[in-house]
Design an enzyme around this catalytic site. Structure first.
Site: not given
Ligand SMILES: NC(=O)c1ccc[n+]([C@@H]2O[C@H](COP(=O)([O-])OP(=O)(O)OC[C@H]3O[C@@H](n4cnc5c(N)ncnc54)[C@H](O)[C@@H]3O)[C@@H](O)[C@H]2O)c1
Length: 282
Positions: A128-130
């Site tokens: 998951v790219e935060v």
């Protein structure tokens, strides 16, 4: 897959390809999941509730995962509503593939709004790219990282907003050359897929491009590779696919159009899980 089951509530706004996959993951971890989507054919995974409106879905949410259309105006309007309707402590996460949150939080309080961009399907793929926007608080970033970790995901925080973020930019670079090679008649779509799944895909499931290149250079490492094989790669004139994708679309449909989406997706999930299982065992 269920290390803890605290009673946290998550609202899933938009239940297409990505929203339904998130809902499946959240429910699998024992969260209370409330989905909202105006589509008439909405069917949700077992244990997931359907809300009649965005306001109802987010009313007592701790987390909101937004997965509506990839459209700036849509996200701008929706996030204004989410900021108004969700409890003050709720984290407001967007699955946006390319639009940074600063673009859709102008004029509203964006301190708890940020990108939580998954790879399809999020119930299987760990990344998951935060990506915080200009207004996002550091506390929100920390909370997002903890949230995704608690669901067995691998969050990576990206400190500068750029359209497409990191994963999709990498993917776009490869996809562009893939389209060019098929358009030029160098390979068919199936053979190009076979090249990737029998080489780069397996390599990249275990080492990224940099460590892979470092190892490719043998004892001389990255420097050796860059100075020798790297030189010939730098000379490649990488192609730009045509602006008319119709022939390419037809070639891909000829290759895969005879199988149903559920059958292809089920095979994809099974194979990806097998790679993940193999990695865990080794
Ligand atoms: N498909 C992918 O591979 C992928 C991967 C990662 C992120 N994303 C991102 O996730 C988001 C969703 O993408 P998708 O592929 O699931 O799209 P999709 O078209 O499958 O789903 C979008 C859903 O939003 C719903 N919707 C429309 N208006 C709404 C509203 N007012 N309230 C609630 N729901 C509404 C639609 O009915 C539809 O079911 C996009 O921002 C996309 O960029 C997609």
């Amino acid at each position: 897959m269920k290390p803890e089951s605290r009673s946290r509530t998550v609202a899933v706004v938009g239940a297409g390809v990505i929203g339904l996959s998130w809902a499946r993951l959240f429910a699998g971890y024992g969260l209370t999941v409330r989905v909202v989507d105006p589509r008439p054919d909405l069917v949700v995974p077992d244990g997931v509730e359907i809300a009649a409106s965005v306001a109802e879905a987010v009313r007592d949410a701790d987390f909101v995962q937004e997965n509506g259309p990839e459209d700036l105006e849509f996200k701008r309007t929706l996030f204004a509503e989410l900021v108004r309707e969700a409890p003050e402590h709720a984290l407001l996460l967007s699955s946006s593939s390319a639009i940074p949150s600063t673009a859709f939080t102008k004029g509203i309080d964006g301190s708890r709004v940020l990108i939580g961009h998954p790879f399809n399907p999020p119930h299987v793929i760990p990344l998951v790219e935060v990506v915080p926007g200009e207004q996002t608080s550091e506390e929100s970033v920390t909370k997002a990282v903890e949230f995704y970790r608690s669901l067995g995901r691998t969050p990576v925080v990206e400190r500068k907003e750029i359209p497409g973020f990191v994963g999709n930019r990498l993917q776009a670079a490869l996809s562009r050359e893939a389209a060019y090679l098929v358009e030029q008649g160098v390979v068919t779509p199936q053979d190009l897929d076979a090249v990737v799944t029998n080489s780069l895909g397996i390599r990249w499931a275990t080492v990224g491009p940099f460590l892979g290149a470092h190892l490719g250079g043998g004892p001389g490492g990255y420097r050796h590779l860059a100075e020798h094989i790297g030189k010939s790669m730098r000379g490649l004139d990488l192609g730009t696919p045509s602006q008319d994708p119709e022939r390419l679309i037809k070639a891909v449909e000829d290759a895969y159009g005879s199988s149903t989406y559920p059958a292809l997706a089920e095979t994809r999930d099974r194979r990806q899980l097998a790679v993940l299982t193999a990695l865990e065992e080794n």
